[in-house]
Design a protein around this motif. Structure first.
Motif, PDB file in Angstrom:
ATOM      1  N   LYS A  82      -0.137  -0.263  -5.876  1.00  0.00           N
ATOM      2  CA  LYS A  82      -1.031  -1.150  -5.141  1.00  0.00           C
ATOM      3  C   LYS A  82      -0.245  -2.371  -4.669  1.00  0.00           C
ATOM      4  CE  LYS A  82      -5.337  -3.789  -5.707  1.00  0.00           C
ATOM      5  NZ  LYS A  82      -6.428  -4.147  -6.652  1.00  0.00           N
ATOM      6  N   SER A  84      -0.732  -6.087  -2.987  1.00  0.00           N
ATOM      7  CA  SER A  84      -1.719  -7.134  -2.726  1.00  0.00           C
ATOM      8  C   SER A  84      -1.056  -8.308  -2.031  1.00  0.00           C
ATOM      9  CB  SER A  84      -2.360  -7.617  -4.032  1.00  0.00           C
ATOM     10  OG  SER A  84      -3.009  -6.546  -4.707  1.00  0.00           O
ATOM     11  N   ASP A 123      -1.796 -12.295  -1.548  1.00  0.00           N
ATOM     12  CA  ASP A 123      -2.595 -13.474  -1.898  1.00  0.00           C
ATOM     13  C   ASP A 123      -2.253 -14.574  -0.905  1.00  0.00           C
ATOM     14  OD1 ASP A 123      -3.786 -12.303  -4.135  1.00  0.00           O
ATOM     15  OD2 ASP A 123      -2.011 -12.718  -5.351  1.00  0.00           O
ATOM     16  N   ASN A 127      -7.654 -12.646  -0.627  1.00  0.00           N
ATOM     17  CA  ASN A 127      -6.736 -11.650  -1.166  1.00  0.00           C
ATOM     18  C   ASN A 127      -7.110 -10.310  -0.551  1.00  0.00           C
ATOM     19  OD1 ASN A 127      -6.487  -9.289  -3.247  1.00  0.00           O
ATOM     20  ND2 ASN A 127      -4.927 -10.767  -3.875  1.00  0.00           N
ATOM     21  N   SER A 131      -5.585  -5.988  -0.266  1.00  0.00           N
ATOM     22  CA  SER A 131      -4.666  -5.055  -0.901  1.00  0.00           C
ATOM     23  C   SER A 131      -4.735  -3.690  -0.241  1.00  0.00           C
ATOM     24  CB  SER A 131      -4.977  -4.926  -2.396  1.00  0.00           C
ATOM     25  OG  SER A 131      -6.271  -4.372  -2.589  1.00  0.00           O
ATOM     26  N   SER A 145      -3.472   0.590  -1.355  1.00  0.00           N
ATOM     27  CA  SER A 145      -2.911   1.460  -2.385  1.00  0.00           C
ATOM     28  C   SER A 145      -2.302   2.696  -1.745  1.00  0.00           C
ATOM     29  CB  SER A 145      -3.993   1.867  -3.388  1.00  0.00           C
ATOM     30  OG  SER A 145      -4.529   0.737  -4.044  1.00  0.00           O
TER      31      SER A 145
END
Length: 340
Positions: free
Chosen positions: A107, A109, A111, A128, A130, A132
């Motif tokens: 994953k 992400s 921020d 945030n 993300s 995967s």
């Protein structure tokens, strides 16, 4: 990558050509296994004013664990401020400890924060997001083929591994100077530049003196390549006890420099006699000093330079007279004249 030139210097005369062979070598190693994630983070300013202090941090985890495997800041320097309503995508590439866990979910992400978020002025705050993916099971070969370009020869071809390629260039006096050229490697899969290698050749051009005139000691000792084809030269009658056959340019240059002892009159005589004989061998008329050369040869056949201090004053004066006459001949004061 390596590049060599053979020879690395040429000493040409007008109308003469010289060939140089260049060799470009490529060595491919076994490569290095690496894993990385590449993508984009797209950010939109949904506020009414321009962003301040825009930053974003990329974090990689392996769910269900929330432990960060690797982290890096997103590079927003190309466009650090977003106007109201403006969107911008920023590319990233982040290396992952290798080897990764094949088939396992990862994953990524982002921020993102600004320092002038509504209701959070002065404090970094933001969304945030993300994505995967499952790590692929196979390794993709990169930079498996290269193209080589040369500033002198142009494209040298495409190569999938270690190789050597050779070409030859011809130079003339028009090319006099330091000729530098570079071979550069480009990876054909992504058009990125690889290493380069340079070879340098110095091309000199010397105009030969006209035939039939004389030259000084200074000319001969500074042009050893002109001396070489005129050797051997005898100083002293051949096979005399102290006669000396000059067979190498290094020996000739040493004698023309008076063997480092200019106060020794015999050394001076040897140097001037050698310069005169080189000039005559090169085509100068030596009739004006034929008798002087014969007398100098007879003396040098019977006397080594080490006997200078034991000579009588009259003999020293005679040696200096012979050397002086030969010096006048070499400088063009007597004889056919000095080369301009």
């Amino acid at each position: 990558m390596t590049k060599t030139a053979d020879p690395t210097s040429l000493d040409l005369t007008p109308g003469q050509t010289g060939a140089v062979t260049y060799v470009v070598g490529l060595t491919r190693d076994d490569g290095t296994e690496a894993a990385y994630i590449a993508g984009q983070v797209c950010i939109t300013n949904g506020g009414a004013i321009a962003t301040e202090g825009l930053t974003s941090v990329i974090n990689v985890t392996k769910p269900p664990s929330s432990t960060v495997v690797v982290s890096t800041p997103l590079d927003t320097s190309a466009h650090p401020v977003l106007a109201p309503g403006e969107s911008r995508c920023y590319g990233y590439e982040i290396a992952v400890p290798s080897p990764p866990e094949v088939g396992k979910a990862y994953k990524v992400s982002a921020d993102t924060s600004i320092t002038n978020h509504s209701g959070r002025l002065g404090t970094p705050f933001g969304p945030n997001t993300s994505a995967s993916f499952g790590w692929p099971s196979g390794i993709t070969d990169v930079h498996g083929e290269v193209s080589v370009d040369d500033t002198m020869q142009g494209n040298l071809g495409t190569f999938p591994g270690s190789a050597t390629t050779t070409y030859t260039r011809t130079f003339t006096c028009d090319d006099a100077g330091v000729r530098t050229n570079t071979a550069t490697l480009t990876h054909t899969d992504d058009n990125t530049a690889g290493p380069s290698a340079t070879a340098t050749v110095t091309v000199g051009c010397t105009t030969p003196p006209p035939v039939g005139c004389t030259l000084t000691i200074g000319y001969w000792k500074n042009h050893p390549k002109a001396v070489a084809p005129l050797l051997p030269v005898w100083l002293g009658a051949q096979n005399g006890q102290f006669s000396h056959a000059v067979t190498t340019t290094s020996d000739a240059v040493a004698i023309l420099n008076f063997n480092g002892a200019a106060s020794n009159g015999i050394n001076k005589l040897r140097g001037q006699l050698l310069a005169a004989k080189l000039g005559i061998a090169d085509g100068a008329d030596g009739s004006a000093v034929a008798d002087v050369i014969a007398e100098a040869d007879a003396f040098l056949a019977a006397h080594a330079p080490s006997s200078w201090n034991s000579l009588s004053k009259a003999d020293k004066n005679n040696v200096n007279r012979l050397a002086g006459t030969l010096d006048d001949y070499n400088n063009g004061i007597i004889g056919p004249g000095h080369c301009d």
